[in-house]
Design an enzyme around this catalytic site. Structure first.
Site, mmCIF file in Angstrom:
data_model
loop_
_atom_site.group_PDB
_atom_site.id
_atom_site.type_symbol
_atom_site.label_atom_id
_atom_site.label_comp_id
_atom_site.label_asym_id
_atom_site.label_seq_id
_atom_site.Cartn_x
_atom_site.Cartn_y
_atom_site.Cartn_z
ATOM 1 N N CYS A 2 54.347 -62.145 -27.007
ATOM 2 C CA CYS A 2 53.456 -62.330 -25.854
ATOM 3 C C CYS A 2 54.282 -62.290 -24.561
ATOM 4 O O CYS A 2 53.837 -61.710 -23.558
ATOM 5 C CB CYS A 2 52.688 -63.650 -25.966
ATOM 6 S SG CYS A 2 51.307 -63.612 -27.136
ATOM 7 N N THR A 45 59.408 -62.850 -39.160
ATOM 8 C CA THR A 45 60.152 -63.774 -38.290
ATOM 9 C C THR A 45 59.427 -64.033 -36.975
ATOM 10 O O THR A 45 59.618 -65.090 -36.376
ATOM 11 C CB THR A 45 61.564 -63.237 -37.991
ATOM 12 O OG1 THR A 45 61.450 -61.947 -37.401
ATOM 13 C CG2 THR A 45 62.407 -63.162 -39.254
ATOM 14 N N HIS A 94 52.780 -57.286 -35.812
ATOM 15 C CA HIS A 94 53.501 -56.115 -35.313
ATOM 16 C C HIS A 94 53.689 -55.119 -36.443
ATOM 17 O O HIS A 94 53.820 -55.496 -37.605
ATOM 18 C CB HIS A 94 54.852 -56.504 -34.703
ATOM 19 C CG HIS A 94 55.703 -57.350 -35.592
ATOM 20 N ND1 HIS A 94 55.503 -58.698 -35.738
ATOM 21 C CD2 HIS A 94 56.760 -57.036 -36.375
ATOM 22 C CE1 HIS A 94 56.401 -59.194 -36.572
ATOM 23 N NE2 HIS A 94 57.176 -58.203 -36.983
#
Ligand code: AMP
Ligand code: ZN
Length: 115
Positions: free
Chosen positions: A9, A96, A101
């Site tokens: 973000c 992680t 993504h």
């Protein structure tokens, strides 16, 4: 909605620098800081979705938009010979960063083994 504690973000907002390769209204793509192939790009939705566990009818259009962007990114990066798209979800997959993504990997012949 963004998450103030989330690395990706912060990258989307520009608070943390990144090597941007593509952006549209729905997604942001940038080079992985620790590349595992000659081309290693991360594509992230511009909404804080934690992982693929959290994809549902209300947010799946982000995934569609990302997968529309991927061929354009791959073409720009010269990946005509092919590429791999991967998403890690949860601890067993060694996720992680807890912001959905998709890794785009290419630029060489990748391993046949995926795990
Ligand atoms: P995953 O292990 O699937 O959660 O992938 C997270 C990826 O984010 C790893 O491949 C990291 O190398 C990459 N990464 C972590 N921090 C950064 C950063 N600041 N800029 C670009 N990539 C990053
Ligand atoms: Zn986030």
């Amino acid at each position: 909605m963004e998450n103030n504690d989330c690395l990706f973000c912060k990258i989307i907002k520009g608070d943390i620098p990144s090597q941007k390769v593509y952006e549209n209204e729905f997604c942001y793509a940038f080079r992985d800081i620790n590349p595992q192939a000659p081309v290693h790009i991360l594509v992230v939705p511009k909404d804080h979705i934690e992982s693929s566990w959290k994809i549902d009818f209300s947010n799946s259009y982000y995934v569609a938009k990302i997968f529309e962007a991927i061929p354009a990114i791959a073409k720009r990066e010269g990946l005509e010979n092919g590429y791999r798209v991967v998403t890690n979800c949860g601890d067993d997959a060694c996720q992680t960063v807890k912001h959905l993504h998709f890794h785009i990997l290419g630029g060489e012949k990748l391993s046949e083994k995926m795990s």
